[in-house]
Design a protein around this motif. Structure first.
Motif, PDB file in Angstrom:
ATOM      1  N   ALA A  15       0.914  -1.296  -0.115  1.00 18.80           N
ATOM      2  CA  ALA A  15      -0.112   0.112  -0.018  1.00 18.80           C
ATOM      3  C   ALA A  15       0.790   1.177  -0.141  1.00 18.80           C
ATOM      4  CB  ALA A  15      -0.981  -0.140   1.148  1.00 18.80           C
ATOM      5  N   VAL A  26       1.264   4.700   6.206  1.00 17.30           N
ATOM      6  CA  VAL A  26      -0.013   3.637   5.745  1.00 17.30           C
ATOM      7  C   VAL A  26      -0.454   3.210   7.394  1.00 17.30           C
ATOM      8  CG1 VAL A  26      -0.649   1.587   4.856  1.00 17.30           C
ATOM      9  CG2 VAL A  26       0.658   3.009   3.543  1.00 17.30           C
ATOM     10  N   TRP A  29      -2.543   5.882   8.790  1.00 18.56           N
ATOM     11  CA  TRP A  29      -3.793   5.835   8.114  1.00 18.56           C
ATOM     12  C   TRP A  29      -4.743   4.539   8.567  1.00 18.56           C
ATOM     13  CZ3 TRP A  29      -1.391   7.294   2.789  1.00 18.56           C
ATOM     14  CH2 TRP A  29      -1.003   8.574   2.811  1.00 18.56           C
ATOM     15  N   VAL A  30      -4.389   3.428   8.644  1.00 15.00           N
ATOM     16  CA  VAL A  30      -5.067   2.432   9.153  1.00 15.00           C
ATOM     17  C   VAL A  30      -5.610   2.828  10.711  1.00 15.00           C
ATOM     18  CG1 VAL A  30      -5.005   0.016   9.656  1.00 15.00           C
ATOM     19  CG2 VAL A  30      -4.000   0.726   7.365  1.00 15.00           C
ATOM     20  N   CYS A  34      -8.375   5.771   7.803  1.00 13.82           N
ATOM     21  CA  CYS A  34      -8.471   6.538   6.517  1.00 13.82           C
ATOM     22  C   CYS A  34      -8.298   5.434   5.721  1.00 13.82           C
ATOM     23  CB  CYS A  34      -7.232   7.328   6.487  1.00 13.82           C
ATOM     24  SG  CYS A  34      -7.343   8.775   7.392  1.00 13.82           S
ATOM     25  N   LEU A  35      -7.722   4.312   5.704  1.00 13.73           N
ATOM     26  CA  LEU A  35      -7.826   3.278   4.940  1.00 13.73           C
ATOM     27  C   LEU A  35      -8.505   1.769   5.392  1.00 13.73           C
ATOM     28  CD1 LEU A  35      -4.036   3.064   3.949  1.00 13.73           C
ATOM     29  CD2 LEU A  35      -5.906   3.543   2.292  1.00 13.73           C
ATOM     30  N   ILE A  47      -4.642  -4.463   4.234  1.00 11.52           N
ATOM     31  CA  ILE A  47      -5.474  -3.472   3.445  1.00 11.52           C
ATOM     32  C   ILE A  47      -6.353  -3.643   2.266  1.00 11.52           C
ATOM     33  CG2 ILE A  47      -5.226  -0.912   2.919  1.00 11.52           C
ATOM     34  CD1 ILE A  47      -2.421  -1.190   4.403  1.00 11.52           C
ATOM     35  N   SER A  51      -9.862   0.410  -1.030  1.00 10.71           N
ATOM     36  CA  SER A  51      -9.670   1.618  -0.036  1.00 10.71           C
ATOM     37  C   SER A  51      -8.014   2.221  -0.724  1.00 10.71           C
ATOM     38  CB  SER A  51      -9.139   0.995   1.395  1.00 10.71           C
ATOM     39  OG  SER A  51      -9.007   2.343   2.225  1.00 10.71           O
ATOM     40  N   VAL A  52      -7.141   1.918  -1.112  1.00  9.23           N
ATOM     41  CA  VAL A  52      -6.050   2.215  -1.587  1.00  9.23           C
ATOM     42  C   VAL A  52      -6.458   3.045  -2.890  1.00  9.23           C
ATOM     43  CG1 VAL A  52      -3.895   2.131  -2.246  1.00  9.23           C
ATOM     44  CG2 VAL A  52      -4.504   0.824  -0.388  1.00  9.23           C
ATOM     45  N   MET A  55      -8.274   5.962  -2.256  1.00  9.55           N
ATOM     46  CA  MET A  55      -7.352   7.203  -2.019  1.00  9.55           C
ATOM     47  C   MET A  55      -6.572   7.959  -3.293  1.00  9.55           C
ATOM     48  SD  MET A  55      -4.575   7.578   1.199  1.00  9.55           S
ATOM     49  CE  MET A  55      -5.756   7.583   2.609  1.00  9.55           C
TER      50      MET A  55
END
Length: 196
Positions: A15, A26, A29-30, A34-35, A47, A51-52, A55
């Protein structure tokens, strides 16, 4: 290394490569949601590719419509923070300001929409500004984002703490606003020239 586009689940490393950020970003963000992801029984984050992809799509859409010069201010809430925001707002309607009060929020904001300029206080009460800048150092954001730091650290204390990366501009407190605003206008002119 190429990442298999058919895989629905990604590691934090994969990711990070797709998003052009470091693994720690990352992970943050997890943790912040956010992810979309989960942790394996062994504690590894997994992930969802969608989701990636979402973004990346949001980031690309924003890059296509960048009509403002965006400035992200990362500083403790205080009178000096309000003065800094007021000074930067005086640059005109083409400036869009966002303000956060710690490095964690700043990293999330940068990941969601990278500003043209980051103005960060190195000595916030709940954040080590140098560590935040270190986290950003090897990311794609550093290629498009200018950074100004404001600090009350002496040059010696700053060097003892690891120093600043090349390309980062430092202003000591009290901030010489006229000088800072001249520099920001130069950054704005460069950004306009690149767009045209």
């Amino acid at each position: 290394m190429d990442i298999d586009q058919s895989v629905e689940i990604m590691s934090t490393k994969d990711a990070a490569q797709c998003l052009g950020v470091c693994v720690r970003t990352v992970q943050l963000w997890v943790e912040n949601g956010c992810l979309d992801a989960w942790k394996t029984p062994g504690g590894h984050r997994r992930i969802y590719r969608q989701s990636v992809d979402n973004m990346l799509a949001a980031r690309n859409a924003r890059e296509g419509c960048a009509e403002f010069f965006e400035i992200l201010i990362c500083e403790d809430p205080s009178q000096s923070s309000a003065l800094l925001a007021a000074q930067l707002a005086s640059l005109g309607q083409e400036v869009h300001l966002r303000t956060v009060h710690n490095g964690f929020e700043a990293l999330i904001q940068i990941g969601e929409r990278c500003p043209n300029l980051l103005v960060v206080d190195l000595t916030m009460s709940n954040t080590n500004g140098l560590q935040m800048l270190d986290a950003l150092q090897n990311t794609a954001f550093m290629q498009t984002m200018q950074i100004i730091v404001v600090t009350d650290l002496t040059d010696e204390a700053l060097e003892n703490a690891g120093g600043l990366h090349p390309g980062v501009t430092k202003f000591n407190k009290p901030v010489p606003y006229a000088q800072m605003l001249r520099l920001v206008r130069v950054y704005m002119d460069i950004s306009t020239a690149i767009k045209n």
